[in-house]
Design an enzyme around this catalytic site. Structure first.
Site, PDB file in Angstrom:
ATOM      1  N   GLU A  31       0.810  -1.222   0.000  1.00 57.42           N
ATOM      2  CA  GLU A  31       0.000   0.000   0.000  1.00 57.42           C
ATOM      3  C   GLU A  31       0.846   1.276   0.000  1.00 57.42           C
ATOM      4  O   GLU A  31       0.352   2.361   0.280  1.00 57.42           O
ATOM      5  CB  GLU A  31      -0.941  -0.005   1.203  1.00 57.42           C
ATOM      6  CG  GLU A  31      -1.925  -1.166   1.194  1.00 57.42           C
ATOM      7  CD  GLU A  31      -2.817  -1.182   2.408  1.00 57.42           C
ATOM      8  OE1 GLU A  31      -3.697  -0.300   2.514  1.00 57.42           O
ATOM      9  OE2 GLU A  31      -2.637  -2.067   3.262  1.00 57.42           O
ATOM     10  N   SER A 185      -6.420  -2.258   1.471  1.00 59.40           N
ATOM     11  CA  SER A 185      -6.713  -1.681   0.159  1.00 59.40           C
ATOM     12  C   SER A 185      -7.120  -2.745  -0.858  1.00 59.40           C
ATOM     13  O   SER A 185      -6.888  -2.616  -2.049  1.00 59.40           O
ATOM     14  CB  SER A 185      -5.511  -0.886  -0.380  1.00 59.40           C
ATOM     15  OG  SER A 185      -5.328   0.290   0.372  1.00 59.40           O
ATOM     16  N   TYR A 256      -9.715   2.859  -6.369  1.00 56.19           N
ATOM     17  CA  TYR A 256      -8.808   3.960  -6.709  1.00 56.19           C
ATOM     18  C   TYR A 256      -8.866   4.412  -8.163  1.00 56.19           C
ATOM     19  O   TYR A 256      -8.187   5.362  -8.526  1.00 56.19           O
ATOM     20  CB  TYR A 256      -7.372   3.553  -6.351  1.00 56.19           C
ATOM     21  CG  TYR A 256      -7.216   3.287  -4.873  1.00 56.19           C
ATOM     22  CD1 TYR A 256      -7.321   4.319  -3.945  1.00 56.19           C
ATOM     23  CD2 TYR A 256      -7.008   1.993  -4.388  1.00 56.19           C
ATOM     24  CE1 TYR A 256      -7.215   4.075  -2.584  1.00 56.19           C
ATOM     25  CE2 TYR A 256      -6.888   1.747  -3.038  1.00 56.19           C
ATOM     26  CZ  TYR A 256      -6.988   2.783  -2.139  1.00 56.19           C
ATOM     27  OH  TYR A 256      -6.884   2.538  -0.797  1.00 56.19           O
ATOM     28  N   ARG A 297     -12.139   3.307  11.082  1.00 57.33           N
ATOM     29  CA  ARG A 297     -13.235   3.128  10.133  1.00 57.33           C
ATOM     30  C   ARG A 297     -13.578   1.653  10.086  1.00 57.33           C
ATOM     31  O   ARG A 297     -12.684   0.807   9.975  1.00 57.33           O
ATOM     32  CB  ARG A 297     -12.817   3.615   8.739  1.00 57.33           C
ATOM     33  CG  ARG A 297     -13.973   3.981   7.812  1.00 57.33           C
ATOM     34  CD  ARG A 297     -13.499   4.167   6.381  1.00 57.33           C
ATOM     35  NE  ARG A 297     -13.224   2.874   5.753  1.00 57.33           N
ATOM     36  CZ  ARG A 297     -12.259   2.660   4.860  1.00 57.33           C
ATOM     37  NH1 ARG A 297     -11.448   3.627   4.497  1.00 57.33           N
ATOM     38  NH2 ARG A 297     -12.099   1.458   4.342  1.00 57.33           N
ATOM     39  N   ASP A 299     -15.852  -1.310   8.225  1.00 53.22           N
ATOM     40  CA  ASP A 299     -16.533  -1.606   6.971  1.00 53.22           C
ATOM     41  C   ASP A 299     -17.512  -2.768   7.145  1.00 53.22           C
ATOM     42  O   ASP A 299     -17.189  -3.772   7.787  1.00 53.22           O
ATOM     43  CB  ASP A 299     -15.521  -1.972   5.884  1.00 53.22           C
ATOM     44  CG  ASP A 299     -14.534  -0.843   5.594  1.00 53.22           C
ATOM     45  OD1 ASP A 299     -14.813   0.316   5.973  1.00 53.22           O
ATOM     46  OD2 ASP A 299     -13.480  -1.124   4.988  1.00 53.22           O
ATOM     47  N   GLU A 324     -14.256  -5.559   7.678  1.00 52.84           N
ATOM     48  CA  GLU A 324     -12.946  -5.373   8.288  1.00 52.84           C
ATOM     49  C   GLU A 324     -12.911  -4.046   9.028  1.00 52.84           C
ATOM     50  O   GLU A 324     -13.805  -3.201   8.888  1.00 52.84           O
ATOM     51  CB  GLU A 324     -11.829  -5.409   7.240  1.00 52.84           C
ATOM     52  CG  GLU A 324     -11.873  -4.288   6.216  1.00 52.84           C
ATOM     53  CD  GLU A 324     -10.705  -4.367   5.244  1.00 52.84           C
ATOM     54  OE1 GLU A 324     -10.094  -5.446   5.120  1.00 52.84           O
ATOM     55  OE2 GLU A 324     -10.407  -3.332   4.620  1.00 52.84           O
ATOM     56  N   ASN A 326     -10.302  -0.646   9.989  1.00 51.77           N
ATOM     57  CA  ASN A 326      -9.142   0.115   9.511  1.00 51.77           C
ATOM     58  C   ASN A 326      -8.746   1.148  10.563  1.00 51.77           C
ATOM     59  O   ASN A 326      -9.524   2.043  10.869  1.00 51.77           O
ATOM     60  CB  ASN A 326      -9.490   0.856   8.213  1.00 51.77           C
ATOM     61  CG  ASN A 326      -9.945  -0.071   7.119  1.00 51.77           C
ATOM     62  OD1 ASN A 326      -9.151  -0.576   6.349  1.00 51.77           O
ATOM     63  ND2 ASN A 326     -11.256  -0.321   7.047  1.00 51.77           N
ATOM     64  N   GLY A 330      -7.618   5.327   4.367  1.00 52.30           N
ATOM     65  CA  GLY A 330      -7.164   6.265   3.345  1.00 52.30           C
ATOM     66  C   GLY A 330      -7.466   7.704   3.710  1.00 52.30           C
ATOM     67  O   GLY A 330      -8.497   7.997   4.326  1.00 52.30           O
TER      68      GLY A 330
END
Length: 360
Positions: A31, A185, A256, A297, A299, A324, A326, A330
């Site tokens: 990443e 990612s 992305y 964060r 998900d 998951e 984080n 990002g």
């Protein structure tokens, strides 16, 4: 002003102005490029003295961890301890790292051992959330739904492939996801529609040196919830929806790509209001189970059927399923956590300052 903002308090603004900020980015993980994009965006916005925080003017340093693990400061490639000692003692490291040592607690432990402050969760929470199997076990233990799945240790795959494949085939299909246990990612995520594809994906993950997580596919609407604060005292930000192109899942390209990539909506466009609140509640439950710190964060996927026109048929009583967690998501203006903060009325620069304020 959002209820969770602290940076704008008069005494905090004054402390922020006196506090040097070192944006730490790069690293050796897959990443790396994502991190460099995040770090550049953060450094640029911190130097942009416009908007509500125009009078908060800390010194800004940029430190890049290169592909060999050296910390590059002002063009000099240093070992980590040299780089840390080169910066003022009052410096707060704003971590724009993703994956690898930047997100698994290694860098956090290094900075903490040097007596330096940094943004985001500490080593233990970072390591837990980086491990998809451990984090799903912790969340499930707290009552958060997770997909049917199993863990295959790399050693078992090497020593008893046939037995490992039989265990993989016990995960309900026909579609299963094979995942690297600690990649982010969407690296190392394989959507498999047959046992043959599962075997190839398992081999790819094992060859990278990782254990293998296999989960049943849950078809539906991908969502994410930002959290700000520690454990049970955290606040959930507005829910964001992620809508990939028809026929795609939210892989690295969908995340992305500027063309034909996923669309993100915050506030959500498809979720019933009650289900959005349930997502926030489940995110806070998971964050508490992870002993989360400062921000993160979480998900989820909401079980749903996608129609041919791209809309979703959603049962308001559906239970969100964890994907998951984080701890260093990002961080560009279009990233999901800044998008949620923006929906709460908080700009990108102010969000960056908030992360630093919570590390003071």
């Amino acid at each position: 002003m959002a209820s969770w903002e602290t940076w704008s308090q008069q005494d905090v603004r004054a402390r922020l102005t006196r506090t040097p900020i070192a944006v730490l980015m790069g690293g050796e993980s897959d990443e790396r490029e994502v991190s460099l994009t995040s770090g550049a965006a953060v450094a640029a916005v911190l130097r942009d003295l416009t908007g509500p925080a125009y009078d908060v003017t800390p010194a800004i340093f940029v430190v890049e961890i290169d592909a060999r693990g050296r910390w590059v400061l002002d063009g000099a490639a240093l070992d980590p301890h040299q780089a840390i000692r080169s910066l003022p003692e009052a410096t707060v490291f704003l971590l724009a790292l993703h994956g690898g040592a930047g997100e698994d607690g290694t860098v956090q432990r290094l900075l903490g051992g040097a007596g330096r402050r940094y943004t985001g969760a500490g080593p233990e929470c970072s390591a837990l959330c980086m491990d998809k199997h451990r984090s799903r076990e912790a969340a499930a233990g707290a009552g958060v739904s997770v997909a049917a799945g199993t863990l295959i240790q790399r050693s078992r795959w090497v020593e008893d492939r046939r037995g490992a494949l039989l265990a993989a085939q016990e995960v309900p299909g026909p579609v299963r996801f094979v995942k690297h246990t600690s990649a982010g990612s969407s690296f190392g995520v394989h959507r498999c529609a047959s046992n043959e594809e599962v075997e190839r994906a398992c081999e790819a993950v094992a060859s990278s040196g990782a254990d293998i997580l296999i989960e049943a596919e849950v078809a539906g609407l991908e969502t994410t919830v930002g959290v700000m604060g520690d454990g049970g005292d955290a606040v959930a930000l507005p829910v964001a929806e992620i809508v990939p192109a028809l026929g795609a899942f939210f892989d690295h390209e969908q995340k992305y790509s500027d063309q034909n990539g996923a669309e993100e909506f915050c506030p959500p466009r498809h979720l019933p209001e009650g289900l959005a609140r349930r997502l926030q509640e489940r995110a806070l439950t998971a964050w508490t189970a992870f002993h989360g710190q400062r921000y993160g964060r979480i998900d989820f996927i909401v079980p749903a059927t996608r129609r041919g026109d791209g809309s979703f048929d959603i049962d308001g009583a559906s239970e969100p399923v964890l994907l998951e967690a984080n701890t260093l998501p990002g961080f560009t203006p279009r990233s999901l956590l800044p998008l949620a903060a923006s929906a709460d009325g908080v700009g990108f620069r102010e969000l960056c300052l908030e992360l630093v304020a919570r590390a003071l």
